[in-house]
Write an enzyme that holds these catalytic residues in place. Structure first.
Site, PDB file in Angstrom:
ATOM      1  CD  GLU A   1      -2.978  -1.051   0.119  1.00 53.69           C
ATOM      2  OE1 GLU A   1      -3.282   0.078  -0.329  1.00 53.69           O
ATOM      3  OE2 GLU A   1      -3.450  -2.108  -0.313  1.00 53.69           O
TER       4      GLU A   1
ATOM      5  CB  SER B   1       4.767   6.534  -4.634  1.00 51.84           C
ATOM      6  OG  SER B   1       3.408   6.881  -4.760  1.00 51.84           O
TER       7      SER B   1
ATOM      8  CE  LYS C   1      -2.156  -5.199  -7.761  1.00 55.91           C
ATOM      9  NZ  LYS C   1      -0.804  -4.829  -7.339  1.00 55.91           N
TER      10      LYS C   1
ATOM     11  CE  LYS D   1       2.982  -3.432  -5.444  1.00 58.64           C
ATOM     12  NZ  LYS D   1       2.424  -3.164  -4.102  1.00 58.64           N
ATOM     13  CB  THR D   2      -1.804   0.530  -8.503  1.00 59.41           C
ATOM     14  OG1 THR D   2      -1.735  -0.844  -8.127  1.00 59.41           O
ATOM     15  CG2 THR D   2      -2.796   0.676  -9.645  1.00 59.41           C
TER      16      THR D   2
ATOM     17  CG  ASP E   1      -4.392  -1.978  -7.050  1.00 55.97           C
ATOM     18  OD1 ASP E   1      -4.808  -0.869  -6.651  1.00 55.97           O
ATOM     19  OD2 ASP E   1      -3.657  -2.715  -6.366  1.00 55.97           O
TER      20      ASP E   1
ATOM     21  CD  GLU F   1       0.674  -2.538  -9.443  1.00 59.02           C
ATOM     22  OE1 GLU F   1       0.318  -2.440  -8.254  1.00 59.02           O
ATOM     23  OE2 GLU F   1       0.031  -2.040 -10.393  1.00 59.02           O
ATOM     24  N   GLY F   2       3.878  -6.046  -9.401  1.00 56.96           N
ATOM     25  CA  GLY F   2       3.837  -7.073  -8.381  1.00 56.96           C
ATOM     26  C   GLY F   2       2.718  -6.854  -7.391  1.00 56.96           C
TER      27      GLY F   2
ATOM     28  N   GLY G   1       1.900  -6.515  -3.113  1.00 61.86           N
ATOM     29  CA  GLY G   1       2.499  -6.345  -1.799  1.00 61.86           C
ATOM     30  C   GLY G   1       3.930  -5.855  -1.890  1.00 61.86           C
TER      31      GLY G   1
END
Length: 225
Positions: A12, A182, A37, A15-16, A55, A122-123, A125
């Site tokens: 959290e 970010s 994702k 990333k997204t 996401d 995108e990973g 966690g």
């Protein structure tokens, strides 16, 4: 191969947001982009109005793609309802996520992308978050062998978390393209200050993305061309 794995120093942390911002910036620069994702937890049903905030929906919006059963399945084939690590979320539903299946799906998606397409994976966690009963996110990343964009937040403690993740990637010989800080809403320190501190110790390029802002144009080279 023009592909990049977006990993997180934690959960959290944006990333997204970063993946979507990079997707939009690349498209504005005239490049084709496929943003994926493959695994997501805490995902409401497609018919739920809250799915628009998921996401997957955010990545589809960044690609100007509609939210349909087909586009959702092509972006995030492994979706789990519980907001837990994927292995726990899958177990709650009587399902199982296997690293080999996940890696094979990603390789197929990358290989099937049109020539010249930048593929962003995108990973889920943090880098060391459990992915399956046996594997972490790092194992997924290593299985794909992709260069990595590491996303950090700007919250108190983010510098240590980011540097720990950088050292982990180095130890496992993973190519690090850059670290992206970010902005964490409400953080006591400006993201630029956090980015400068990470850059002093990481020995890697560090970029900064503010909430409400775009991906810096000078950072587009993080995606291999």
């Amino acid at each position: 191969m023009s592909a990049l794995f977006v990993a997180g120093a934690g959960t959290e942390i944006g990333k997204t947001y970063v993946t979507a911002a990079l997707t939009r910036a690349l498209r504005q620069d005239g490049r084709r982009v496929l943003a994926l994702k493959p695994v997501a937890s805490g995902v409401p049903p497609l018919a739920d109005p809250d799915f628009a905030e998921s996401d997957t929906a955010r990545l589809l919006a960044a690609q100007d793609l509609p939210v349909t059963p087909e586009t959702v399945a092509a972006t995030t084939p492994w979706r789990f309802a519980a907001p837990l690590a994927p292995d726990l979320a899958a177990a709650r539903e009587g399902r199982r996520l296997a690293l080999d299946d996940l890696a094979a799906w990603c390789r197929t998606a990358i290989a099937a992308a049109a020539p010249g397409t930048a593929v962003l994976v995108e990973g889920v966690g943090g880098l060391m978050s459990p992915l399956t009963a046996e594997a972490t996110g790092l194992a997924w990343l290593k299985a794909l062998g992709l260069p990595t964009l590491l996303v950090s937040g700007s919250y108190l403690g983010a510098i240590s978390h980011a540097l720990t993740a950088v050292e982990t990637l180095r130890h496992h010989a993973v190519a690090l393209r850059a670290v992206v800080v970010s902005e964490t809403p409400g953080a006591p320190t400006p993201p630029e200050t956090v980015a400068e501190a990470i850059g002093r110790h990481a020995g890697a390029r560090v970029l900064c993305v503010r909430r409400g802002g775009g991906f810096p144009a000078e950072g587009l080279s993080v995606v291999p061309g």
